[in-house]
Scaffold this motif. Structure first.
Motif, short mmCIF file in Angstrom:
data_model
loop_
_atom_site.label_atom_id
_atom_site.label_comp_id
_atom_site.label_asym_id
_atom_site.label_seq_id
_atom_site.Cartn_x
_atom_site.Cartn_y
_atom_site.Cartn_z
N ILE A 88 0.83 -1.21 0.00
CA ILE A 88 0.00 0.00 0.00
C ILE A 88 0.86 1.26 0.00
O ILE A 88 0.60 2.21 -0.73
CB ILE A 88 -0.93 0.01 1.24
CG1 ILE A 88 -1.88 -1.18 1.19
CG2 ILE A 88 -1.73 1.31 1.29
CD1 ILE A 88 -2.66 -1.37 2.48
N GLY A 89 1.91 1.27 0.83
CA GLY A 89 2.75 2.45 0.95
C GLY A 89 3.40 2.80 -0.38
O GLY A 89 3.30 3.94 -0.87
N ALA A 90 4.05 1.81 -1.00
CA ALA A 90 4.74 2.07 -2.26
C ALA A 90 3.75 2.47 -3.35
O ALA A 90 3.99 3.41 -4.12
CB ALA A 90 5.52 0.82 -2.68
N ALA A 91 2.63 1.77 -3.41
CA ALA A 91 1.64 2.06 -4.46
C ALA A 91 1.13 3.50 -4.33
O ALA A 91 0.96 4.21 -5.33
CB ALA A 91 0.48 1.07 -4.39
N THR A 92 0.90 3.93 -3.09
CA THR A 92 0.40 5.29 -2.88
C THR A 92 1.48 6.32 -3.21
O THR A 92 1.19 7.37 -3.79
CB THR A 92 -0.09 5.47 -1.42
OG1 THR A 92 -1.02 4.42 -1.13
CG2 THR A 92 -0.78 6.81 -1.23
N ALA A 93 2.72 6.01 -2.85
CA ALA A 93 3.83 6.91 -3.19
C ALA A 93 3.91 7.08 -4.71
O ALA A 93 4.06 8.21 -5.21
CB ALA A 93 5.14 6.35 -2.64
N ILE A 94 3.79 5.98 -5.42
CA ILE A 94 3.89 6.03 -6.88
C ILE A 94 2.70 6.80 -7.47
O ILE A 94 2.86 7.61 -8.39
CB ILE A 94 4.00 4.58 -7.44
CG1 ILE A 94 5.39 4.04 -7.11
CG2 ILE A 94 3.72 4.54 -8.94
CD1 ILE A 94 5.54 2.55 -7.26
N ARG A 95 1.53 6.59 -6.89
CA ARG A 95 0.34 7.33 -7.36
C ARG A 95 0.50 8.84 -7.12
O ARG A 95 0.16 9.66 -7.98
CB ARG A 95 -0.92 6.80 -6.65
CG ARG A 95 -2.22 7.45 -7.12
CD ARG A 95 -2.50 7.07 -8.57
NE ARG A 95 -3.54 7.87 -9.18
CZ ARG A 95 -3.37 9.09 -9.71
NH1 ARG A 95 -2.17 9.66 -9.67
NH2 ARG A 95 -4.37 9.73 -10.29
N ALA A 96 1.02 9.18 -5.96
CA ALA A 96 1.19 10.61 -5.62
C ALA A 96 2.23 11.25 -6.54
O ALA A 96 2.07 12.40 -6.97
CB ALA A 96 1.59 10.75 -4.16
N ALA A 97 3.29 10.49 -6.84
CA ALA A 97 4.33 11.03 -7.73
C ALA A 97 3.75 11.23 -9.13
O ALA A 97 4.03 12.24 -9.78
CB ALA A 97 5.52 10.07 -7.78
N ALA A 98 2.90 10.28 -9.55
CA ALA A 98 2.26 10.43 -10.87
C ALA A 98 1.34 11.65 -10.88
O ALA A 98 1.12 12.26 -11.93
CB ALA A 98 1.47 9.16 -11.21
N GLY A 99 0.83 11.99 -9.71
CA GLY A 99 -0.03 13.17 -9.58
C GLY A 99 0.76 14.47 -9.48
O GLY A 99 0.18 15.53 -9.28
N GLY A 100 2.07 14.38 -9.56
CA GLY A 100 2.88 15.59 -9.63
C GLY A 100 3.53 16.01 -8.32
O GLY A 100 4.16 17.07 -8.25
N LEU A 101 3.40 15.21 -7.28
CA LEU A 101 4.02 15.57 -6.00
C LEU A 101 5.42 14.98 -5.90
O LEU A 101 5.68 13.88 -6.38
CB LEU A 101 3.17 15.05 -4.82
CG LEU A 101 1.73 15.54 -4.71
CD1 LEU A 101 1.07 14.94 -3.47
CD2 LEU A 101 1.66 17.06 -4.64
N HIS A 102 6.32 15.71 -5.26
CA HIS A 102 7.59 15.11 -4.86
C HIS A 102 7.27 14.27 -3.63
O HIS A 102 6.62 14.74 -2.70
CB HIS A 102 8.62 16.18 -4.53
CG HIS A 102 9.90 15.60 -3.99
ND1 HIS A 102 10.90 15.14 -4.82
CD2 HIS A 102 10.31 15.36 -2.72
CE1 HIS A 102 11.89 14.65 -4.07
NE2 HIS A 102 11.55 14.77 -2.80
N VAL A 103 7.73 13.03 -3.58
CA VAL A 103 7.32 12.15 -2.49
C VAL A 103 8.49 11.78 -1.59
O VAL A 103 9.52 11.28 -2.05
CB VAL A 103 6.67 10.86 -3.03
CG1 VAL A 103 6.01 10.10 -1.89
CG2 VAL A 103 5.62 11.18 -4.08
N LEU A 104 8.31 12.02 -0.29
CA LEU A 104 9.25 11.53 0.70
C LEU A 104 8.77 10.14 1.11
O LEU A 104 7.63 10.00 1.59
CB LEU A 104 9.30 12.46 1.92
CG LEU A 104 9.88 13.86 1.63
CD1 LEU A 104 9.57 14.80 2.78
CD2 LEU A 104 11.37 13.78 1.40
#
Lengths: 243, 270
Positions: free
Chosen positions: A11-27
């Motif tokens: 879940i964590g990785a998938a959400t990070a990847i989704r957020a990055a695809a949405g244009g956010l820099h992800v920590l």
């Protein structure tokens, strides 16, 4: 920012990847450097940007260090995805086990939540300053046999999230709790549980276990909700799950 | 007893096989949505209908007032999408059935059904009139059962579908003065849960949306002038924002379906 990132299939990785695809820099925060690095690499290869931070979310100094990496950026989204559903008969819930559940589910959620709220409130006032998401479980709502310690901790985290939502909604911070009611078709079950996990997934059948990418899609939808219709809590389960 | 059980099991299995056979043929049909309780515009029902039409479904808007329905349909058509207005009294089951037949005979598989019927008329407990109580129960709760039954039968034929019920804060608790509304809404919520558990494994997604706040629509703006304005920005739910959540539920992958979500404005006290 996503706290509680392990393998790519989770879940964590998938959400990070989704957020990055949405244009956010992800920590991306988790315990294992190599796992975090491979997710950062995947995000980079898709044209996104991310930073890996090894962090124990139950230690205040680690959490402070993690949030210091936000730097000059605005914190838009934080997902707290830490917890381990270790079963134990009630009478065998030793102090150490109980404390571990409480630290991961309640203490860590609170430390990360406080840091996120402080960051978001310090940002310039907006209708929607940011979103704070917590992953819950069926155990957030009811205690089944063998899960007393986990359920008590998850219920605590849920109550904390509710209280936060009520306190900070009017200040533009969207706090939501996602109740995951079923087996997640992720690395933990696939390899962590050995043959038992594979047997379980086979028995569940196609789409019978929650796909991390689909959970991430719903988390992202929550973040994108307009301020006039925010969800605080929703449940997610496979279509054929008995509940 | 064992014989009955075996006969029943075999019969169930044959029925399932028949359904699967029918379903495999039906998958290519174009999809439609039916919205029960699409009243004034702007409003929740019409906003959901507009969202579904934008998503490519042919939408049947049903309600009691032809003029209002026609206006909403006109708005959807002028945007280049397909919609049809049908006057339906949900307390008359034959009219519920007729709308599903109408979609079927036009060659559509009804893939999304919205039950958005409900009237909140507060009043003291001792003033609840049994006749009015029954009338409101027929439209707000019983009709939910009947719409649900028709929808499920239709969707089993197609092998898939989504049924969404509009709930309220009153679905979860009865506040003073809201006994009648709360009883109807709690009933509807339980129905949606029971349907979700029974038909989820048959690929029908049933979900319940708890609207916890006032909706900034034509209904409230005319019945309680000044109320929405008094709440300020993000003090009332915007119909389009709510419709987006319904659409998200419709689009969820079956490995991760929600049964219940709540929605409220950021400034709501709850």
């Amino acid at each position: 920012m996503v706290i509680g990132v392990g393998a790519r299939r989770g879940i964590g990785a998938a959400t990070a990847i989704r957020a990055a695809a949405g244009g956010l820099h992800v920590l991306i925060a988790g315990r294992t450097q190599e796992k975090l690095d491979s997710i950062v690499a995947e995000i980079a290869s898709n044209g996104g940007s991310a930073t890996a931070v090894v962090c124990d979310s139950t230690v205040a100094t680690d959490v402070d260090l993690l949030f210091s990496q936000v730097g000059e950026r605005k914190l838009r989204l934080m997902l707290y995805n830490v917890g381990r559903n270790i079963p134990a008969p009630f009478l065998q819930n030793e102090r150490e086990l109980l404390t571990g559940h409480w630290r991961r589910c309640v203490l860590g959620a609170t430390l990360a939540g406080q840091a996120a709220v402080r960051h978001m409130l310090a940002q310039e006032a907006e209708d929607h300053r940011g979103t704070i998401l917590y992953t819950g479980a069926s155990a957030s709502l009811r205690g089944k046999p063998l899960f007393a310690g986990f359920a008590a901790a998850k219920a605590g985290a849920r109550a904390m999230a509710q209280s936060m939502a009520r306190e900070f909604g009017p200040q533009g911070i969207h706090v939501a709790h996602v109740v995951i009611d079923g087996v997640v078709d992720g690395e933990i079950v696939r390899s962590g549980w050995g043959p038992l996990g594979q047997l379980l997934l086979r028995n569940k059948g196609e789409d019978g276990a929650l796909l991390p990418d689909e959970i991430a899609a719903t988390c992202w939808s929550l973040h994108r909700q307009p301020t006039t219709a925010w969800t605080h809590e929703l449940d997610l389960r496979p279509y054929r799950e008995a509940f | 007893m064992l014989g009955t059980f075996i006969r029943q099991t075999l019969q169930d299995r044959r029925e399932r096989a028949r359904r699967q056979k029918r379903a495999s043929g039906a998958r290519t049909l174009p999809r439609a949505a039916i919205v029960f309780g699409a009243g004034a515009r702007p409003g929740l029902g019409t906003a959901i209908a507009e969202r579904a039409a934008r998503g490519g479904l042919r939408v049947y808007l049903t309600g009691r007032n032809r003029d209002k329905l026609e206006q909403s349909v006109e708005a959807i058509r002028s945007a280049g999408q397909e919609a049809e207005a049908v006057v339906v009294d949900v307390t008359d089951e034959t009219q519920i059935g007729a709308i599903f037949d109408r979609a079927s005979s036009a060659g559509y598989a009804v893939d999304l059904v919205i039950f958005n019927v409900g009237t909140n008329r507060p009043g003291g407990f001792l003033d609840i009139d049994p006749g009015k109580l029954e009338k409101s129960w027929r439209s707000d709760c019983l009709a939910g059962f009947q719409v649900g039954q028709h929808a499920v039968r239709h969707m089993l034929e197609n092998g898939r579908g989504t049924i969404l019920f509009t709930g309220a804060s009153a679905s979860l608790r009865g506040k003073a003065g809201f006994g009648q509304f709360a009883a109807n809404k709690a009933g509807l919520r339980s129905l949606s849960q029971s349907m979700a558990r029974e038909f989820g494994p048959q690929n029908i997604h049933v979900a319940h949306v708890i609207i916890d706040g006032i909706v900034d629509g034509a209904r409230l703006r005319s019945s309680a002038p000044g109320l929405v304005e008094g709440r300020g920005e993000a003090g009332a739910l915007q119909p389009d924002a709510v419709a987006e959540a319904y659409w998200m539920l419709y689009r969820q992958h079956r490995s991760s379906w929600s049964q219940e979500i709540d929605l409220r404005p950021s400034h709501e006290h709850w």
